[in-house]
Enzyme design. Sequence first.
Site, mmCIF file in Angstrom:
data_model
loop_
_atom_site.group_PDB
_atom_site.id
_atom_site.type_symbol
_atom_site.label_atom_id
_atom_site.label_comp_id
_atom_site.label_asym_id
_atom_site.label_seq_id
_atom_site.Cartn_x
_atom_site.Cartn_y
_atom_site.Cartn_z
ATOM 1 N N ASP A 130 8.742 5.703 12.892
ATOM 2 C CA ASP A 130 7.307 5.473 12.769
ATOM 3 C C ASP A 130 6.838 6.311 11.583
ATOM 4 O OD1 ASP A 130 4.558 5.319 12.921
ATOM 5 O OD2 ASP A 130 4.448 5.649 15.084
ATOM 6 N N LYS B 45 -2.971 0.506 -1.246
ATOM 7 C CA LYS B 45 -2.082 -0.019 -2.283
ATOM 8 C C LYS B 45 -2.432 0.544 -3.660
ATOM 9 C CE LYS B 45 0.458 -2.540 0.441
ATOM 10 N NZ LYS B 45 1.888 -2.234 0.663
ATOM 11 N N TYR C 64 -6.570 -1.723 3.339
ATOM 12 C CA TYR C 64 -5.358 -2.231 2.708
ATOM 13 C C TYR C 64 -5.352 -1.983 1.199
ATOM 14 C CZ TYR C 64 -1.686 -5.458 1.229
ATOM 15 O OH TYR C 64 -0.558 -5.997 0.656
ATOM 16 N N SER D 270 1.411 -4.143 -3.992
ATOM 17 C CA SER D 270 0.769 -5.443 -3.772
ATOM 18 C C SER D 270 -0.117 -5.744 -4.964
ATOM 19 C CB SER D 270 -0.075 -5.390 -2.499
ATOM 20 O OG SER D 270 -0.952 -6.491 -2.407
#
Length: 322
Positions: free
Chosen positions: A85, A182, A178, A166
Amino acid sequence: MFFYILLFLSISSLWWYWKARDGRKVANLTGKYIFITGCDTGFGNMAAKTFDKKGFRVLASCLTETGAKELQAATSNQLQTVLLDVRDSNSIKKAAAWIKAEVQSEGLWGLVNNAGIMGPTAPTDWLDIEHFREPIEVNLIGLINVTINMLPLIKQAKGRIVNVSSTGGRLAFCGGGYCPSKFGIEGFNDSLRRDMKAFGVKVSCIQPGLFKTPLTDLAKIRKEKEIIWNRLSLDTKKQYGEEYFQKDAAKKEKLSKACLNTDVSLVVECMEHALTSLHPRTHYVVGQDAKWFWTPLSRMPADVQDFLLLRNREKPAVSHRK
């Protein structure tokens, strides 16, 4: 006329030189150790299977026991899995100690930082800090933490680090944690690449567009956003309008489907090039949408970016009342 012929020949020569240089491979990589994170599904799962077939000694981290068992069943006895994890520093340290015992004096040739999540995507004023925290913890802090713990083994082998970012690290196409995560990967990747040059370690960054993986499950993304919408205050819902959620979701899904790449192997091919080429690229842009839309758009003026991106969003009710 002579000038144009000379220019054409010069460009052709440079292109052929680049192609030849780009195709040169490192010798004697069979049996080298590679550690890949996030191998339950998606890019990481295919990468683990691919590199196992090519003779690498793959050390694959999975978040779940189910993911680990399924991967082991589909690969050779040489591939090994470990539960990890990336949000848990103790989990990372245990994995690093296990890897150190496996590779011993050989070191770790490759680290592929692939583990990542999307997290909720919604307008910023719909979200609280916890919506941002998890993708940043997994995608950025976890990636940095894994890298720091693996660096001594990578330096020992003068190996490679591949960070999966990304197009969302070049252009913030949605709200939520998100894209910030990135963008952070891009900054960490660039500083790490420069820091590691003196040690013979090469660092690459992969920037995929939208690919069909569990990360881009449109039904799941819509459900998460709907839960957040249903919990909004009445004032916020009035600002956006009662029909906003359905109309905006339909527009986003239409754009996502138009951009969606289905061939996940394209990303794995970039990972392979970064791990095996004598001259790996610093950045790999993968996917037709990334090459022809997101990356070119990221280089355009902000007004152009805003115009094109906002065309694919529903306007809040307040904007209609102006």
